[in-house]
Design a protein around this motif. Structure first.
Motif, PDB file in Angstrom:
ATOM      1  N   HIS A  56      87.067  32.988  67.325  1.00 59.15           N
ATOM      2  CA  HIS A  56      85.794  32.817  68.035  1.00 59.15           C
ATOM      3  C   HIS A  56      85.558  33.974  69.006  1.00 59.15           C
ATOM      4  O   HIS A  56      84.449  34.524  69.070  1.00 59.15           O
ATOM      5  N   LEU A  57      86.595  34.358  69.744  1.00 55.16           N
ATOM      6  CA  LEU A  57      86.446  35.438  70.718  1.00 55.16           C
ATOM      7  C   LEU A  57      86.176  36.775  70.030  1.00 55.16           C
ATOM      8  O   LEU A  57      85.360  37.571  70.508  1.00 55.16           O
TER       9      LEU A  57
ATOM     10  N   LEU B  99      90.895  35.987  78.122  1.00 50.16           N
ATOM     11  CA  LEU B  99      91.461  34.698  77.725  1.00 50.16           C
ATOM     12  C   LEU B  99      91.766  33.811  78.936  1.00 50.16           C
ATOM     13  O   LEU B  99      91.574  32.599  78.882  1.00 50.16           O
ATOM     14  N   ALA B 100      92.209  34.392  80.015  1.00 52.28           N
ATOM     15  CA  ALA B 100      92.511  33.604  81.216  1.00 52.28           C
ATOM     16  C   ALA B 100      91.257  32.914  81.757  1.00 52.28           C
ATOM     17  O   ALA B 100      91.329  31.808  82.295  1.00 52.28           O
ATOM     18  N   ASP B 101      90.104  33.534  81.580  1.00 53.99           N
ATOM     19  CA  ASP B 101      88.847  32.930  82.040  1.00 53.99           C
ATOM     20  C   ASP B 101      88.404  31.781  81.136  1.00 53.99           C
ATOM     21  O   ASP B 101      87.517  31.015  81.503  1.00 53.99           O
ATOM     22  N   CYS B 102      89.016  31.685  79.959  1.00 55.65           N
ATOM     23  CA  CYS B 102      88.666  30.634  79.001  1.00 55.65           C
ATOM     24  C   CYS B 102      89.531  29.383  79.175  1.00 55.65           C
ATOM     25  O   CYS B 102      89.255  28.358  78.556  1.00 55.65           O
ATOM     26  N   HIS B 103      90.571  29.473  79.984  1.00 55.87           N
ATOM     27  CA  HIS B 103      91.495  28.345  80.122  1.00 55.87           C
ATOM     28  C   HIS B 103      90.784  27.083  80.564  1.00 55.87           C
ATOM     29  O   HIS B 103      89.989  27.096  81.497  1.00 55.87           O
TER      30      HIS B 103
ATOM     31  N   GLU C 289      82.217  27.085  75.416  1.00 57.21           N
ATOM     32  CA  GLU C 289      81.962  26.819  76.830  1.00 57.21           C
ATOM     33  C   GLU C 289      82.239  28.041  77.701  1.00 57.21           C
ATOM     34  O   GLU C 289      81.876  28.063  78.868  1.00 57.21           O
ATOM     35  N   SER C 290      82.875  29.048  77.118  1.00 56.94           N
ATOM     36  CA  SER C 290      83.277  30.236  77.859  1.00 56.94           C
ATOM     37  C   SER C 290      82.238  31.350  77.800  1.00 56.94           C
ATOM     38  O   SER C 290      82.459  32.423  78.347  1.00 56.94           O
TER      39      SER C 290
ATOM     40  N   ASN D  90      93.295  23.467  76.044  1.00 67.74           N
ATOM     41  CA  ASN D  90      94.031  22.279  76.496  1.00 67.74           C
ATOM     42  C   ASN D  90      95.035  22.539  77.621  1.00 67.74           C
ATOM     43  O   ASN D  90      95.867  21.689  77.906  1.00 67.74           O
ATOM     44  N   VAL D  91      94.940  23.690  78.258  1.00 68.47           N
ATOM     45  CA  VAL D  91      95.945  24.020  79.282  1.00 68.47           C
ATOM     46  C   VAL D  91      95.953  23.039  80.457  1.00 68.47           C
ATOM     47  O   VAL D  91      96.968  22.907  81.138  1.00 68.47           O
TER      48      VAL D  91
END
Length: 173
Positions: free
Chosen positions: A18-19, A32-36, A42-43, A153-154
């Motif tokens: 997706h990214l 990726l950290a901003d997607c957690h 939703e990101s 799911n983090v």
């Protein structure tokens, strides 16, 4: 033991796909950290969300996914020791059934079609262990549930967790 293993976000990197597709379309690389704690859609800005949600409907999306690191090697060993099945919700997207089967043929040829369950809901699964990235699949499973970490799911709690295939190997081999 009978072991069920999900495909998307456990064996195949759908989140990363997706990214990558988002970057190709909009020229923006998401951190990726901003997607957690969020789904990929939703990101992104609200005006791009529908397009990102549409990725899974595109021909080739599921066929061209990258492997989650370590999955092939550990799955090969698990398959020698346990009764292993791939259990993937493949009925939601029209192209995914064939594409997922072809992907498994390429990357997991040691898991024959007889050990693949391409289904809708997973509450029908009866066995010892389910490894999945979705808590709603694990909630209804009667056996041991292992939540495989994915960006979305983090922040999910209440399940035994595995952050990598090395951790799966430590738990089950």
């Amino acid at each position: 033991m009978t072991l069920f293993v999900d495909m998307d976000e456990v064996l195949a990197d759908t989140y990363g796909a997706h990214l990558e597709l988002y970057k190709e379309k909009y020229g923006v690389e998401l951190n990726l950290a901003d997607c957690h704690g969020k789904e990929a859609w939703e990101s992104v800005p609200k005006e791009h969300r529908e397009q990102v949600m549409g990725h899974a409907w595109q021909v080739g999306f599921f066929r061209n996914l990258k492997l989650i690191e370590g999955s092939q090697e550990v799955m090969a060993e698990l398959n020698k020791k346990h009764e292993v099945y791939i259990a993937s919700a493949a009925m939601q997207f029209p192209n995914s059934l064939k594409e997922k089967s072809d992907w498994l043929d390429e990357f997991f040829p040691f898991i024959p079609w007889q050990q693949r369950i391409l289904c809708g809901h997973k509450f029908v699964l009866k066995g010892d262990i389910l490894i999945d990235d979705r808590s709603y699949n694990l909630e209804s499973f009667d056996g041991r549930s292992i939540l495989f970490t994915s960006p979305h799911n983090v922040n999910t709690n209440g399940f035994e967790r595995a952050n990598s295939w090395n951790e799966i190997a430590d738990k089950l081999l």
